[in-house]
Design an enzyme around this catalytic site. Structure first.
Site, PDB file in Angstrom:
ATOM      1  N   LYS A  87     -13.193  -3.615  11.557  1.00  0.00           N
ATOM      2  CA  LYS A  87     -13.966  -2.603  10.837  1.00  0.00           C
ATOM      3  C   LYS A  87     -15.310  -2.355  11.524  1.00  0.00           C
ATOM      4  O   LYS A  87     -15.786  -1.214  11.594  1.00  0.00           O
ATOM      5  CB  LYS A  87     -14.174  -3.043   9.394  1.00  0.00           C
ATOM      6  CG  LYS A  87     -12.881  -3.080   8.585  1.00  0.00           C
ATOM      7  CD  LYS A  87     -13.090  -3.603   7.182  1.00  0.00           C
ATOM      8  CE  LYS A  87     -11.766  -3.636   6.409  1.00  0.00           C
ATOM      9  NZ  LYS A  87     -11.918  -4.185   5.050  1.00  0.00           N
TER      10      LYS A  87
ATOM     11  N   GLY B 267      -7.523  -4.194  -2.482  1.00  0.00           N
ATOM     12  CA  GLY B 267      -6.499  -3.929  -3.492  1.00  0.00           C
ATOM     13  C   GLY B 267      -5.668  -2.722  -3.126  1.00  0.00           C
ATOM     14  O   GLY B 267      -6.158  -1.748  -2.532  1.00  0.00           O
TER      15      GLY B 267
ATOM     16  N   ILE C  59       0.833  -1.208   0.000  1.00  0.00           N
ATOM     17  CA  ILE C  59       0.000   0.000   0.000  1.00  0.00           C
ATOM     18  C   ILE C  59       0.867   1.258   0.000  1.00  0.00           C
ATOM     19  O   ILE C  59       0.648   2.183  -0.784  1.00  0.00           O
ATOM     20  CB  ILE C  59      -0.954  -0.009   1.213  1.00  0.00           C
ATOM     21  CG1 ILE C  59      -1.969  -1.137   1.075  1.00  0.00           C
ATOM     22  CG2 ILE C  59      -1.672   1.337   1.337  1.00  0.00           C
ATOM     23  CD1 ILE C  59      -2.841  -1.339   2.297  1.00  0.00           C
TER      24      ILE C  59
ATOM     25  N   ASP D  72     -10.300  -9.148  10.591  1.00  0.00           N
ATOM     26  CA  ASP D  72     -10.247  -7.872   9.886  1.00  0.00           C
ATOM     27  C   ASP D  72     -11.634  -7.223   9.831  1.00  0.00           C
ATOM     28  O   ASP D  72     -11.772  -6.016  10.070  1.00  0.00           O
ATOM     29  CB  ASP D  72      -9.700  -8.090   8.473  1.00  0.00           C
ATOM     30  CG  ASP D  72      -9.524  -6.779   7.719  1.00  0.00           C
ATOM     31  OD1 ASP D  72      -8.685  -5.971   8.165  1.00  0.00           O
ATOM     32  OD2 ASP D  72     -10.233  -6.565   6.718  1.00  0.00           O
TER      33      ASP D  72
ATOM     34  N   GLY E 202      -4.027 -12.801  -5.510  1.00  0.00           N
ATOM     35  CA  GLY E 202      -3.512 -11.734  -4.636  1.00  0.00           C
ATOM     36  C   GLY E 202      -4.567 -11.068  -3.794  1.00  0.00           C
ATOM     37  O   GLY E 202      -4.308 -10.018  -3.184  1.00  0.00           O
TER      38      GLY E 202
END
Length: 918
Positions: free
Chosen positions: A778, A895, A570, A774, A760
């Protein structure tokens, strides 16, 4: 020629000297040594000079040299020719740098010859460094240092070699003859000073003024060499001033005007080269115009001639909006009003001395500041502001024209309840300050009269404090005054602009810019004219404050120092995006994002001016050093030339997140996709949010939920506009969205997970995604944003990792064994399909029940959650306003590109908050 010899051949004045004393041991210097004293005159008088000193055996008093000039003009002058005045005259002033060498003097002559004005008067300074050299002669002579003789020879050689380069024939011979004669007379005079060990101010002024005499003669000879009728003027014959202090003089305009008329009647020429810096007193004693005297000379001459304009030639393109050494984006100002130039010059801007503006203001004569080394630059015009000045006429110029600073100050604060309503307190304070000769730069007083504070130079504050302590000792002992406080290490920042007077909100904008740069204001002063707003800051904050306000008023780009933590997938993508957009942001949006540092866990790359993002990977490998987070943060933040700092945490490290609170307290903005801070312990989260709300330091984390999707901002928008959140439900994982969008009949769960890993979409270990941790983070972030005070452990999670596989030592082993458990999820899928539904892995925040959860659920095939494709995220907000039809946000939620884009968007939002145009 204003010299001793020329005064004999064309004398008009008598120089007399009172004897200091007579003694058996005395010296006499008479006309054989010094033919005359200071001026070049046109009529026949008597010239006499004597110097007598007593050398007493046991006296400590030094003998002095002093002088006066007496006018003994006899006879009637010939019929005068009237001096023409008005727009036919243009006045030029060339400083020492402009006439610093023979080549530069040629350039000056070219400018004069190319000026098509009908009449020209040119004021020149001494050649570069010559004035300092002349003062050094006096210093050495009165210190009885015999090296004054070789120093005088250096002055001679400098002017002799320049003359040989510029002149020839009779002009050269005449100049060199006079130069040698002047040097001979100066040598005799310096010898007298050497013997006496002291020189009066008038003798010093006389010696120092020779630099201007020689440069004026050189230039006039060169202009005549080019076929132009030209006369040179010793302005001591014309300009009359009254010395008012050691560094100030007041022009006597009426007398100067009479003398100019008289001089012109005998020296009629359309081009006049005049000496700058030097003048005479009403008693005809030579003096100087002190600091920036040549500028002052040109302004006075412009006023006497009622000239069309006065052009001051320097080595800069004009007046800058701020010191370009401190603000690299400072711009040249096209125009300034007299008042604006006055204010900026008082506060140290390299414009003009304030007194230079006074003579030309009387006749509305504009001053043009131009660069002799860049004739294509139009320069800055200083003139009276138009009465109907509006934005169109001004080309939409900012209402603040410029900024100036004064460093090395201290603030003195006198306070006490006994001051309120007591007449004369302020007078007593400043009488005490005056008594020690201190210069008060700024004064600020509260209307309650409880305190008075003022700024003085650092070097004078000790004497001021002691004087005030002594003056108010009784009041301090009695408690009527509580303290005389000294705050050292301060600087003044002044904003200047005539349009400030008619524009609401200027002060608010100024203080807002300082607050957003995390800069505290110590004191404030503003006149009712509002030409100037002055603030006192800490010295270390001054440059950052200057850049912050300069940027905020659109005079330069909004500049932000950026530190990137975590140049991985990132972070690396973000750096590439910054690289591609840097030029566009500067040119179209006035935003300058400078990456000052990049750090990973092992290596960091630091730069003082900004990293070349086209080569950041290469530079990190070749020039990187051992990563030390504290050093990294200090480097990025402590660049005083950039007012704002943002650290971008692109890691998933809770250790990095633990530093956010400290960074925000230091005035460092934080932007991050790292969920650890907002999903960590509740008390730490609440402290972070409270700190964010209490300060002007920003903390943006849009990318922590939904990558680049506007989830956090949408939620905040709903709450801030008064809506009430009832429920938030969504598919928050791009990975799990991809898996369940592709988990259809004929495919096994392990097969789809392997495909997602290969593409990926998953973490290196897919269990990190399948565990639901994860999504849980959130959900807790959204729950807390909605006002729920929940810990992460309060959110139950349905893990998709089979219980036997949670302890697998490697991701590879996990992937090998996963097919053994495909049956369980295949069964759930079949049940859903039989009911006309699909499986979706969702997170839910139920505000009504004050809880959250993460689980695998089924939805009808016509439900929005069933319509997804690829790795899209979807979030539904059910609120009081959106109760029947939830507000839905949908788009790519995974992504590196979209996540980095979300972080980039937060950085630009920060720039907008800091003053970038939107």
């Amino acid at each position: 020629m204003a010299s001793f010899s020329s005064a004999i051949s064309n004398p008009r004045h008598v120089l007399s000297q009172k004897a200091l004393a007579h003694d058996a041991k005395h010296m006499k210097i008479c006309a054989s040594h010094c033919s005359a004293f200071p001026l070049h005159f046109q009529r026949s008088p008597i010239c006499r000079m004597s110097f007598i000193s007593r050398l007493e055996r046991k006296e400590t008093r030094k003998p002095q040299i002093s002088a006066s000039v007496t006018d003994t003009t006899v006879g009637k002058s010939s019929e005068k020719v009237k001096l023409p005045k008005g727009d036919m005259w243009s006045v030029h002033k060339f400083g020492g740098t402009c006439v610093g060498s023979s080549e530069r003097i040629k350039n000056v002559a070219d400018i004069i010859l190319n000026d098509d004005s009908e009449r020209k008067l040119v004021v020149v300074s001494a050649m570069s460094k010559v004035t300092d050299m002349m003062y050094d002669l006096i210093y050495k002579a009165q210190s009885r240092d015999e090296s004054y003789i070789s120093a005088l020879d250096a002055v001679l050689e400098k002017h002799r070699s320049t003359a040989l380069d510029l002149l020839d024939g009779d002009e050269l011979g005449s100049f060199l003859s006079q130069l040698h004669h002047d040097i001979s007379n100066l040598k005799a005079m310096l010898r007298a000073i050497y013997i006496a060990g002291h020189a009066t101010e008038s003798f010093t002024d006389f010696v120092v003024g020779h630099g201007e005499l020689w440069s004026a003669q050189l230039l006039s000879s060169l202009v005549r060499k080019n076929g132009v009728d030209c006369q040179w003027m010793d302005t001591r014959e014309v300009l009359v001033v009254n010395p008012t202090s050691s560094n100030q003089v007041d022009p006597v305009y009426a007398e100067s005007e009479q003398r100019l008329e008289k001089w012109y009647s005998k020296n009629q020429a359309k081009t006049i080269i005049a000496t700058g810096f030097i003048a005479s007193t009403p008693q005809n004693i030579p003096t100087t115009l002190k600091r920036d005297g040549s500028d002052f000379s040109s302004a006075i001459m412009g006023a006497l001639l009622r000239a069309r304009q006065v052009t001051i030639w320097t080595d800069v393109d004009g007046v800058y909006s701020a010191d370009p050494r401190k603000v690299s984006e400072a711009v040249i100002l096209k125009t300034l009003s007299y008042q604006e130039a006055w204010e900026m010059s008082y506060f140290g801007a390299n414009v003009l001395h304030p007194r230079t503006i006074i003579p030309v203001m009387r006749y509305d004569i504009p001053i043009i500041i131009r660069n002799i080394f860049n004739l294509s630059a139009p320069g800055t015009k200083i003139c009276r502001a138009a009465a109907d000045m509006d934005e169109v006429a001004q080309g939409l110029e900012s209402y603040v024209k410029g900024f100036a600073t004064i460093d090395n100050l201290a603030l003195v604060n006198v306070e006490g309840t006994g001051m309120a309503g007591v007449p004369g307190t302020a007078s007593a304070i400043f009488d005490a300050v005056k008594a020690v000769g201190a210069n008060v730069i700024m004064i600020s007083q509260a209307s309650s009269e409880h305190s008075v504070c003022f700024a003085v130079p650092d070097k004078e504050v000790k004497a001021v404090a002691e004087a005030l302590q002594s003056r108010f000792r009784q009041a301090l002992d009695a408690g009527r005054l509580s303290q005389v406080q000294v705050i050292p290490n301060c600087s003044i920042l002044a904003a200047v602009g005539q349009k400030m007077a008619s524009t609401p909100g200027v002060s608010a904008t100024l203080f807002n810019a300082l607050a957003k740069a995390n800069i505290n204001v110590r004191a404030i002063a503003q006149g009712c004219s509002e030409y100037n707003i002055t603030v006192v800051l800490k010295r270390e904050d001054c440059i950052r404050g200057l850049r912050a306000v300069h940027s905020r008023f659109y005079l330069s780009r909004t500049t932000i120092a950026v530190g990137i933590i975590g140049p991985g997938l990132i972070g690396g993508t973000l750096l590439d995006q910054l690289r591609d957009q840097t030029a566009t942001l500067k040119e179209e949006f006035n935003i300058d994002l400078r990456v000052m540092g990049i750090t990973g866990s092992r290596t960091m790359l630091l730069s003082d001016s900004g990293i070349d993002l086209a080569r950041w990977r290469e530079l990190l490998k070749e020039e990187g050093e051992k990563a030390v987070l504290e050093k990294f943060v200090h480097h990025v933040h402590e660049n005083h030339f950039i007012p704002n700092t943002v650290l971008v945490d692109c890691t998933a490290d809770s250790g990095i997140a633990s530093h956010y609170n400290d960074w925000l307290r230091k005035g460092i903005h934080v932007v991050t996709p790292n969920k650890k801070a907002n999903s960590g312990p509740l008390d730490q989260y609440l402290k972070l949010r409270a700190l964010q709300r209490q300060s002007y330091t920003h903390y943006f984390y849009e990318a922590t939920v939904g990558a680049g999707l506007p989830i956090i901002s949408t939620l905040r928008g709903l709450l801030e506009t008064g809506d009430r959140i009832l429920r938030i439900e969504g598919i928050f994982s791009g990975t799990l969205s991809y898996i369940f969008n592709n988990f259809i009949s004929g495919r096994t769960f392990s097969e789809v997970v392997a495909e997602a890993k290969q593409a990926g979409y998953t973490e290196p270990d897919p269990r990190d995604d399948l565990s639901g941790t994860d999504v849980r983070r959130k959900v807790i972030i959204l729950a807390r944003e909605s006002g729920l005070k929940l810990e992460l452990s309060d959110i139950p999670v349905e893990s998709l990792v089979p219980e036997p596989l949670r302890a697998c030592p490697s991701a590879e082993e996990f992937m090998q064994k996963l097919p053994q458990f495909d049956h369980d999820l295949a069964t759930k899928r079949q049940i859903a399909e039989d009911a006309g539904e699909v499986l979706r892995y969702v997170g839910v925040v139920d505000v009504i029940k004050q809880k959250g959860e993460v689980q695998l659920r089924t939805y009808k095939k016509d439900h929005p959650f069933a319509q997804l494709s690829g790795s899209d995220n979807i979030i539904a907000f059910t609120t009081r306003r959106y109760k029947e039809q939830p507000l839905i946000v949908r788009g790519p939620g995974a992504g590196a590109e979209v996540t980095a884009g979300g972080v980039f968007s937060d950085i630009l939002r920060l720039a907008s908050y800091l003053g970038a145009p939107s």
